[in-house]
Design an enzyme around this catalytic site. Sequence first.
Site, PDB file in Angstrom:
ATOM      1  N   TRP A  61       0.652  -1.135   0.113  1.00  0.00           N
ATOM      2  CA  TRP A  61      -0.002   0.147  -0.467  1.00  0.00           C
ATOM      3  C   TRP A  61       0.939   1.526   0.178  1.00  0.00           C
ATOM      4  CZ3 TRP A  61      -3.138   0.016   4.898  1.00  0.00           C
ATOM      5  CH2 TRP A  61      -2.543  -0.027   6.411  1.00  0.00           C
ATOM      6  N   ASN A  62       0.072   2.138  -0.180  1.00  0.00           N
ATOM      7  CA  ASN A  62       0.909   3.604  -0.802  1.00  0.00           C
ATOM      8  C   ASN A  62       0.241   5.157   0.379  1.00  0.00           C
ATOM      9  OD1 ASN A  62       3.025   2.803  -2.608  1.00  0.00           O
ATOM     10  ND2 ASN A  62       0.745   2.471  -3.503  1.00  0.00           N
ATOM     11  N   HIS A  69      -7.562  19.447  -6.616  1.00  0.00           N
ATOM     12  CA  HIS A  69      -7.438  19.239  -8.956  1.00  0.00           C
ATOM     13  C   HIS A  69      -7.030  18.941  -9.745  1.00  0.00           C
ATOM     14  CE1 HIS A  69     -11.889  22.180  -7.498  1.00  0.00           C
ATOM     15  NE2 HIS A  69     -11.112  22.108  -6.177  1.00  0.00           N
ATOM     16  N   HIS A  73     -10.383  15.229 -11.911  1.00  0.00           N
ATOM     17  CA  HIS A  73     -11.034  15.530 -10.958  1.00  0.00           C
ATOM     18  C   HIS A  73     -13.071  16.721 -11.259  1.00  0.00           C
ATOM     19  CE1 HIS A  73      -9.488  19.464 -12.395  1.00  0.00           C
ATOM     20  NE2 HIS A  73     -10.524  20.060 -11.637  1.00  0.00           N
ATOM     21  N   ASP A  75     -15.449  19.659  -9.722  1.00  0.00           N
ATOM     22  CA  ASP A  75     -15.311  20.911  -8.658  1.00  0.00           C
ATOM     23  C   ASP A  75     -16.913  20.505  -8.497  1.00  0.00           C
ATOM     24  OD1 ASP A  75     -12.673  21.255 -10.413  1.00  0.00           O
ATOM     25  OD2 ASP A  75     -14.092  23.205 -11.374  1.00  0.00           O
ATOM     26  N   HIS A  79     -15.905  26.252  -4.429  1.00  0.00           N
ATOM     27  CA  HIS A  79     -14.352  25.961  -5.191  1.00  0.00           C
ATOM     28  C   HIS A  79     -14.133  27.247  -5.872  1.00  0.00           C
ATOM     29  CE1 HIS A  79     -10.790  25.130  -7.961  1.00  0.00           C
ATOM     30  NE2 HIS A  79     -11.413  25.679  -8.750  1.00  0.00           N
ATOM     31  N   HIS A 207     -16.650  29.375 -13.995  1.00  0.00           N
ATOM     32  CA  HIS A 207     -16.472  28.806 -12.887  1.00  0.00           C
ATOM     33  C   HIS A 207     -17.339  29.716 -12.143  1.00  0.00           C
ATOM     34  CE1 HIS A 207     -11.805  26.564 -13.886  1.00  0.00           C
ATOM     35  NE2 HIS A 207     -12.758  25.877 -12.609  1.00  0.00           N
TER      36      HIS A 207
HETATM   37 MN    MN Z   1     -10.964  22.324 -11.074  1.00  0.00          MN
END
Ligand code: MN
Length: 255
Positions: A61-62, A69, A73, A75, A79, A207
């Site tokens: 595992w990590n 973002h 991804h 938003d 945001h 946005h």
């Molecule tokens: Mn974004």
Amino acid sequence: MSSLAQLISDLASGAVRVVDLTQPLGPDTPVIGLPEIFAPSPGFSMEEISRYDDGGPGWYWNTIRLGEHTGTHFDAPVHWITGKDLPDNRCDTIPAGRFVGPGCVIDVSGDAARDEDFLLTPARIEAWEAEHGRIAAGSWVFLRTDWSKRRDPAAFLNVREDGPHSPGFSADATRLLIDRDVLGVGVETVGTDAGQAGSFDPPFPNHTLMHGAGKLGLASLANLDQLPATGSLVIAAPLKIVDGSGSPLRVLALV
Ligand code: MN
């Protein structure tokens, strides 16, 4: 047969396929660049905890670190400052039903090939609707530009002396999509606004306007060329990060 039983049967037979709209997420994943006066978002990094060794003889595992973002991804409305006071505006409070909706794909790949700063206009949306029908409330609207086929990160971000150049939405196109009451938009580029959108009125109109209206965003999508213009069902559910402004995610379309 119930609709879900029919769907299960169609998935088993291959009559309905699952198309992965997600880019690989790794250290080479491009991250949006901002002018130096602003804080940068870190890209993806991974550190091993154990790999069948002294740290964990039977398991691998990590630890991962990344900006919310990064890569493919989501938003959330919080945001952007225009969405900061809306109800249910964060990754952990958006009702889960809003992560699922029909997909509408507006193909402007030819335009984006000719003009890397191409902007979707209301006229172009209305032309699409004349062919495919009015965009239904609760739809995901995808801008297909074939930008995800730019495998070289420098070509993908496409930054020149005057900033990044990539296609997106005009402010009026965004307003029309809000009028259609869409769930949100999805793009193949690093963000939901065009590369040059910092100089638009208002700045970053997708946005600013979409998140102000409580709408969602999906960036760095892939494989939009595998979707029909209409008729897909899209599932885009972010991690349930408490107070999260966005999240990497796996975006799936049933086709
Ligand atoms: Mn974004």
